[in-house]
Design a protein around this motif. Structure first.
Motif, PDB file in Angstrom:
ATOM      1  N   GLN A 142      25.915 -64.633 -31.785  1.00 41.98           N
ATOM      2  CA  GLN A 142      26.840 -64.157 -30.759  1.00 41.98           C
ATOM      3  C   GLN A 142      26.657 -62.640 -30.649  1.00 41.98           C
ATOM      4  OE1 GLN A 142      28.829 -65.995 -28.764  1.00 41.98           O
ATOM      5  NE2 GLN A 142      28.092 -67.882 -29.721  1.00 41.98           N
ATOM      6  N   THR A 143      25.783 -62.238 -29.766  1.00 43.18           N
ATOM      7  CA  THR A 143      25.453 -60.812 -29.634  1.00 43.18           C
ATOM      8  C   THR A 143      26.354 -60.143 -28.592  1.00 43.18           C
ATOM      9  OG1 THR A 143      23.174 -60.856 -30.414  1.00 43.18           O
ATOM     10  CG2 THR A 143      23.682 -59.249 -28.720  1.00 43.18           C
ATOM     11  N   ILE A 144      26.889 -58.996 -28.975  1.00 48.56           N
ATOM     12  CA  ILE A 144      27.796 -58.242 -28.101  1.00 48.56           C
ATOM     13  C   ILE A 144      27.103 -56.962 -27.649  1.00 48.56           C
ATOM     14  CG2 ILE A 144      30.028 -57.090 -27.918  1.00 48.56           C
ATOM     15  CD1 ILE A 144      30.987 -58.909 -30.233  1.00 48.56           C
ATOM     16  N   ILE A 145      27.031 -56.792 -26.336  1.00 49.13           N
ATOM     17  CA  ILE A 145      26.493 -55.550 -25.774  1.00 49.13           C
ATOM     18  C   ILE A 145      27.633 -54.799 -25.093  1.00 49.13           C
ATOM     19  CG2 ILE A 145      24.847 -54.515 -24.152  1.00 49.13           C
ATOM     20  CD1 ILE A 145      23.108 -56.959 -24.462  1.00 49.13           C
ATOM     21  N   ARG A 146      27.740 -53.501 -25.420  1.00 51.64           N
ATOM     22  CA  ARG A 146      28.825 -52.700 -24.845  1.00 51.64           C
ATOM     23  C   ARG A 146      28.260 -51.393 -24.281  1.00 51.64           C
ATOM     24  NH1 ARG A 146      31.391 -51.945 -29.045  1.00 51.64           N
ATOM     25  NH2 ARG A 146      31.449 -49.687 -29.429  1.00 51.64           N
ATOM     26  N   ARG A 147      28.736 -51.054 -23.076  1.00 47.62           N
ATOM     27  CA  ARG A 147      28.412 -49.751 -22.488  1.00 47.62           C
ATOM     28  C   ARG A 147      29.710 -48.986 -22.286  1.00 47.62           C
ATOM     29  NH1 ARG A 147      23.794 -48.724 -19.444  1.00 47.62           N
ATOM     30  NH2 ARG A 147      24.576 -46.589 -19.303  1.00 47.62           N
ATOM     31  N   GLU A 148      29.659 -47.709 -22.563  1.00 50.29           N
ATOM     32  CA  GLU A 148      30.816 -46.834 -22.347  1.00 50.29           C
ATOM     33  C   GLU A 148      30.371 -45.635 -21.514  1.00 50.29           C
ATOM     34  OE1 GLU A 148      32.401 -45.712 -26.111  1.00 50.29           O
ATOM     35  OE2 GLU A 148      33.078 -47.738 -26.646  1.00 50.29           O
ATOM     36  N   ILE A 149      31.151 -45.324 -20.478  1.00 46.43           N
ATOM     37  CA  ILE A 149      30.918 -44.106 -19.702  1.00 46.43           C
ATOM     38  C   ILE A 149      32.131 -43.209 -19.927  1.00 46.43           C
ATOM     39  CG2 ILE A 149      30.394 -43.136 -17.445  1.00 46.43           C
ATOM     40  CD1 ILE A 149      29.623 -45.980 -16.554  1.00 46.43           C
ATOM     41  N   LEU A 150      31.904 -42.066 -20.522  1.00 48.59           N
ATOM     42  CA  LEU A 150      32.995 -41.161 -20.864  1.00 48.59           C
ATOM     43  C   LEU A 150      33.312 -40.237 -19.692  1.00 48.59           C
ATOM     44  CD1 LEU A 150      31.828 -40.193 -24.478  1.00 48.59           C
ATOM     45  CD2 LEU A 150      33.252 -42.110 -23.765  1.00 48.59           C
ATOM     46  N   PRO A 151      34.554 -39.731 -19.617  1.00 46.46           N
ATOM     47  CA  PRO A 151      34.923 -38.807 -18.531  1.00 46.46           C
ATOM     48  C   PRO A 151      34.019 -37.569 -18.478  1.00 46.46           C
ATOM     49  CG  PRO A 151      36.880 -39.584 -19.665  1.00 46.46           C
ATOM     50  CD  PRO A 151      35.713 -40.066 -20.451  1.00 46.46           C
ATOM     51  N   SER A 152      33.415 -37.236 -19.614  1.00 44.59           N
ATOM     52  CA  SER A 152      32.514 -36.075 -19.659  1.00 44.59           C
ATOM     53  C   SER A 152      31.193 -36.357 -18.942  1.00 44.59           C
ATOM     54  CB  SER A 152      32.224 -35.703 -21.118  1.00 44.59           C
ATOM     55  OG  SER A 152      31.533 -36.758 -21.764  1.00 44.59           O
ATOM     56  N   GLY A 153      30.952 -37.636 -18.636  1.00 45.88           N
ATOM     57  CA  GLY A 153      29.695 -38.011 -18.003  1.00 45.88           C
ATOM     58  C   GLY A 153      28.705 -38.623 -18.974  1.00 45.88           C
ATOM     59  N   LYS A 154      28.973 -38.485 -20.269  1.00 48.79           N
ATOM     60  CA  LYS A 154      28.072 -39.072 -21.261  1.00 48.79           C
ATOM     61  C   LYS A 154      28.198 -40.589 -21.258  1.00 48.79           C
ATOM     62  CE  LYS A 154      27.368 -37.261 -25.243  1.00 48.79           C
ATOM     63  NZ  LYS A 154      27.536 -36.738 -26.621  1.00 48.79           N
ATOM     64  N   SER A 155      27.095 -41.242 -21.563  1.00 48.26           N
ATOM     65  CA  SER A 155      27.073 -42.701 -21.606  1.00 48.26           C
ATOM     66  C   SER A 155      26.584 -43.149 -22.969  1.00 48.26           C
ATOM     67  CB  SER A 155      26.157 -43.239 -20.509  1.00 48.26           C
ATOM     68  OG  SER A 155      25.903 -44.612 -20.699  1.00 48.26           O
ATOM     69  N   ARG A 156      27.191 -44.211 -23.489  1.00 49.73           N
ATOM     70  CA  ARG A 156      26.760 -44.745 -24.787  1.00 49.73           C
ATOM     71  C   ARG A 156      26.541 -46.251 -24.663  1.00 49.73           C
ATOM     72  NH1 ARG A 156      31.311 -42.405 -28.861  1.00 49.73           N
ATOM     73  NH2 ARG A 156      32.576 -43.724 -27.491  1.00 49.73           N
ATOM     74  N   ALA A 157      25.613 -46.754 -25.463  1.00 46.04           N
ATOM     75  CA  ALA A 157      25.322 -48.192 -25.457  1.00 46.04           C
ATOM     76  C   ALA A 157      25.303 -48.706 -26.889  1.00 46.04           C
ATOM     77  CB  ALA A 157      23.973 -48.455 -24.791  1.00 46.04           C
TER      78      ALA A 157
ATOM     79  N   VAL B 283      24.671 -52.393 -29.359  1.00 45.77           N
ATOM     80  CA  VAL B 283      24.329 -53.808 -29.548  1.00 45.77           C
ATOM     81  C   VAL B 283      24.886 -54.212 -30.906  1.00 45.77           C
ATOM     82  CG1 VAL B 283      22.480 -55.487 -29.861  1.00 45.77           C
ATOM     83  CG2 VAL B 283      22.262 -53.715 -28.104  1.00 45.77           C
ATOM     84  N   ASN B 284      25.828 -55.136 -30.896  1.00 45.06           N
ATOM     85  CA  ASN B 284      26.511 -55.554 -32.130  1.00 45.06           C
ATOM     86  C   ASN B 284      27.052 -54.347 -32.892  1.00 45.06           C
ATOM     87  OD1 ASN B 284      26.021 -58.291 -31.626  1.00 45.06           O
ATOM     88  ND2 ASN B 284      23.992 -58.173 -32.561  1.00 45.06           N
ATOM     89  N   ASP B 285      27.690 -53.452 -32.108  1.00 46.20           N
ATOM     90  CA  ASP B 285      28.373 -52.248 -32.627  1.00 46.20           C
ATOM     91  C   ASP B 285      27.437 -51.175 -33.168  1.00 46.20           C
ATOM     92  OD1 ASP B 285      30.987 -52.937 -31.970  1.00 46.20           O
ATOM     93  OD2 ASP B 285      31.243 -54.137 -33.791  1.00 46.20           O
ATOM     94  N   SER B 286      26.117 -51.359 -33.042  1.00 43.23           N
ATOM     95  CA  SER B 286      25.181 -50.321 -33.448  1.00 43.23           C
ATOM     96  C   SER B 286      24.688 -49.579 -32.204  1.00 43.23           C
ATOM     97  CB  SER B 286      23.976 -50.917 -34.178  1.00 43.23           C
ATOM     98  OG  SER B 286      24.376 -51.515 -35.389  1.00 43.23           O
ATOM     99  N   PRO B 287      24.718 -48.243 -32.221  1.00 45.00           N
ATOM    100  CA  PRO B 287      24.268 -47.482 -31.042  1.00 45.00           C
ATOM    101  C   PRO B 287      22.788 -47.696 -30.771  1.00 45.00           C
ATOM    102  CG  PRO B 287      24.693 -46.016 -32.910  1.00 45.00           C
ATOM    103  CD  PRO B 287      25.176 -47.359 -33.312  1.00 45.00           C
ATOM    104  N   VAL B 288      22.436 -47.820 -29.489  1.00 42.28           N
ATOM    105  CA  VAL B 288      21.039 -48.017 -29.084  1.00 42.28           C
ATOM    106  C   VAL B 288      20.736 -47.126 -27.888  1.00 42.28           C
ATOM    107  CG1 VAL B 288      21.016 -50.412 -29.881  1.00 42.28           C
ATOM    108  CG2 VAL B 288      21.580 -49.923 -27.500  1.00 42.28           C
ATOM    109  N   ASN B 289      19.436 -46.846 -27.650  1.00 38.16           N
ATOM    110  CA  ASN B 289      19.073 -46.072 -26.461  1.00 38.16           C
ATOM    111  C   ASN B 289      18.845 -47.010 -25.280  1.00 38.16           C
ATOM    112  OD1 ASN B 289      16.304 -47.007 -26.546  1.00 38.16           O
ATOM    113  ND2 ASN B 289      15.966 -45.559 -28.218  1.00 38.16           N
ATOM    114  N   LEU B 290      18.837 -46.437 -24.078  1.00 37.22           N
ATOM    115  CA  LEU B 290      18.760 -47.255 -22.865  1.00 37.22           C
ATOM    116  C   LEU B 290      17.441 -48.010 -22.747  1.00 37.22           C
ATOM    117  CD1 LEU B 290      20.424 -45.313 -19.915  1.00 37.22           C
ATOM    118  CD2 LEU B 290      21.339 -47.119 -21.358  1.00 37.22           C
TER     119      LEU B 290
END
Length: 550
Positions: free
Chosen positions: A89-104, A106-113
């Motif tokens: 059960q793999t979870i992918i999450r993207r976050e766009i912060l008000p500062s304009g920064k984006s984070r991604a 995969v299973n709670d580990s940060p990854v690059n685009l």
């Protein structure tokens, strides 16, 4: 498969959560209701670049999260190569912060685009009328042919051999460059080496030669001093040896009277012995000291040679010159051995070429065998999709180049009309035709390989009712082996779904927002009836909707 999707603070979506099942899922909604927003949010999960303007509330962050069941996707190798934590059960999450920064994540580990895009391509395939570039690429066309030809194992072996082949080619190129550089220096290095070898270098030689030079260069002065020393030692009246001899004789006479005189006698005797030895050595030096201009010239010449070599090679002493000579020997030897190394590498490359050629022949043979079957299947499906005159000419010819998937050059030609001219697919087919061809190809592929979740985005635009019914049947058939989504305006397709979701807009506190909800059976009847007859549903539209659903 995609099991759930959550979106918060994205475009017109305030907060949305929806669960999905396998099979065919239909998504409908009026034009402008927000289907494109939904796809935009999903694209962020697949690695698309984020846009700060997509925040609904610019003071809060946007969060999009999707859960996938990847148990049947054979992705463990991909997760390992991209350094992801593998979870069924793999979870992918993207976050766009008000500062304009984006984070991604995969299973709670940060990854690059870029890594997220690689994974996304294996999870969801979003296809619309405007996204048919893939269909016209050689790589995709080969992918289709090879899937039908069961070329997976052959291609795996070929790619491994090709990787090894390219590595050998790179190593050969490095050797040839090294040889070219070495040849430029070879003559000079050989000259330097021969110069040092001919010098017959001996460690500490300079010190001994310098001492000899000082002696030979000052021979007259040394002779004068040695003669004076000899005179002082051996003069008949005042010489040291003569005096010590007399002194010894005196104490020899006294030695019988007292032990004290005996002791002095012995000391005088010892001194005389030492002085005799000293006298002999001075005499020997005097006799052996000759002026030798030839030897002086040789020593002087030898010292100049050694000093010049040390200056030339920036060496402190002869020991360093010997080290430099050894290094030059290694360089000259390596250069001499390069020819042998290059020949060995060329032999390895030739062997690898034969192996690649053999595998590529097997790949080619299976491709040729399966092409008639692919053409027959495509033309049969397209006939049902309202393209009765569609024809394909697909050919593979072996070339001389080792490509990433073999040595074949592919010709994938299409004609939409009987008697028409064949042309490249991207030139011969319209957008609508390409969409139907892609649907046909994907339906064929689904029978041979495990495809990711497919989302068809209004590929049925401009299609008639009967053809849309066939399209729906194909999607329904595909959904037996994969998860399929269809965003559609056609009731014939909407009625085929195992699940039906509606996208709609509503005003909440004078703010427009988009929602996505699942429809039950009765709600589906209403939605399909409205798709058939508009907002004012007639009895016949409702009856027709029920008929389609049943």
């Amino acid at each position: 498969m995609l099991t759930s999707l959550s979106i918060k603070n994205y475009a017109l979506i305030d907060s949305l959560h929806v669960d999905f099942n396998d099979g065919l899922s239909i998504i409908t909604g009026e034009t402008g209701a927000g289907k494109s927003i939904l796809l935009g949010g999903l694209s962020l999960i697949l690695g698309k670049r984020a846009d700060l303007g997509s925040l609904r509330d610019a003071s809060k962050k946007c969060i999009i999260e999707a859960v996938f069941n990847i148990s049947n996707y054979n992705l463990k190798d991909l997760f390992e190569s991209e350094d992801f934590d593998y979870e069924v059960q793999t979870i992918i999450r993207r976050e766009i912060l008000p500062s304009g920064k984006s984070r991604a994540f995969v299973n709670d580990s940060p990854v690059n685009l870029s890594s997220l895009q690689v994974l996304g391509e294996r999870l969801i395939d979003i296809h619309s009328q405007h996204q048919t570039v893939q269909l016209t690429s050689n790589d995709f066309q080969f992918h289709v042919i090879d899937a039908l030809a069961h070329n997976t194992d052959n291609l795996k072996k070929y790619k491994a051999e090709l990787k090894s082949f390219k590595r050998l080619q790179k190593e050969l190129k490095e050797l040839l460059n090294l040889q070219a550089e070495a040849l430029k220096e070879q003559d000079y290095n050989t000259f330097l080496l021969n110069e040092l070898v001919e010098a017959n270098l001996i460690e500490d030689e300079v010190e001994s030669l310098e001492a000899e030079y000082e002696t030979l260069n000052n021979v007259e002065s040394i002779q004068e001093n040695l003669a004076e020393a000899y005179h002082l030692l051996s003069d008949e009246h005042l010489g040291v040896v003569t005096s010590l001899t007399a002194l010894k004789q005196v104490f020899q006479k006294l030695s019988g009277f007292s032990s004290a005189y005996q002791d002095l006698f012995e000391r005088a005797e010892s001194s005389l012995i030492e002085m005799d030895d000293f006298h002999s050595e001075v005499q020997g030096l005097q006799e052996n000291l000759d002026a030798d201009p030839n030897r002086l010239e040789f020593v002087d010449s030898r010292l100049k040679l050694l000093h010049n070599l040390m200056q030339k090679h920036i060496a402190e002493n002869v020991a360093e010159l010997i080290t430099i000579k050894n290094r030059l020997e290694e360089k000259v030897t390596v250069t001499a051995n390069l020819d042998s190394n290059i020949q060995q590498k060329q032999d390895s490359i030739s062997a690898k070429e034969k192996s690649l050629d053999s595998i590529s022949k097997r790949i080619h043979k299976k491709r040729v065998e399966v092409i008639p079957k692919l053409i027959a299947q495509l033309e049969a499906i397209l006939m049902d999709l309202g393209m009765p005159n569609a024809q394909f000419k697909i050919g593979v010819l072996r070339g001389d180049t080792f490509y990433s998937n073999g040595k074949d050059e592919l010709s994938f030609m299409f004609s939409a009309n009987r008697g028409g001219h064949f042309n490249e697919l991207k030139k011969a087919a319209s957008g609508g035709e390409l969409s139907r061809i892609m649907l046909a190809i994907k339906s064929i592929l689904g029978s041979y390989i495990q495809l990711p979740t497919i989302m068809f985005d209004e590929i049925d635009t401009g299609v008639s009712g009967e053809i849309s019914n066939k399209m729906g049947d194909i999607m329904l058939q595909m959904s037996k082996s994969m998860q399929v989504f269809s965003i559609t305006h056609l009731p014939q397709i909407a009625a085929k779904g195992h699940a039906h979701f509606k996208v709609y807009k509503e005003d909440v506190n004078d703010i427009t927002q988009t929602n996505l909800i699942p429809l039950n059976y009765d709600e589906r009847i209403v939605e399909i009836a409205q798709m058939l007859g508009g907002k004012e549903m007639s009895t016949s539209a409702i009856a027709h909707a029920k008929e389609l659903l049943n």
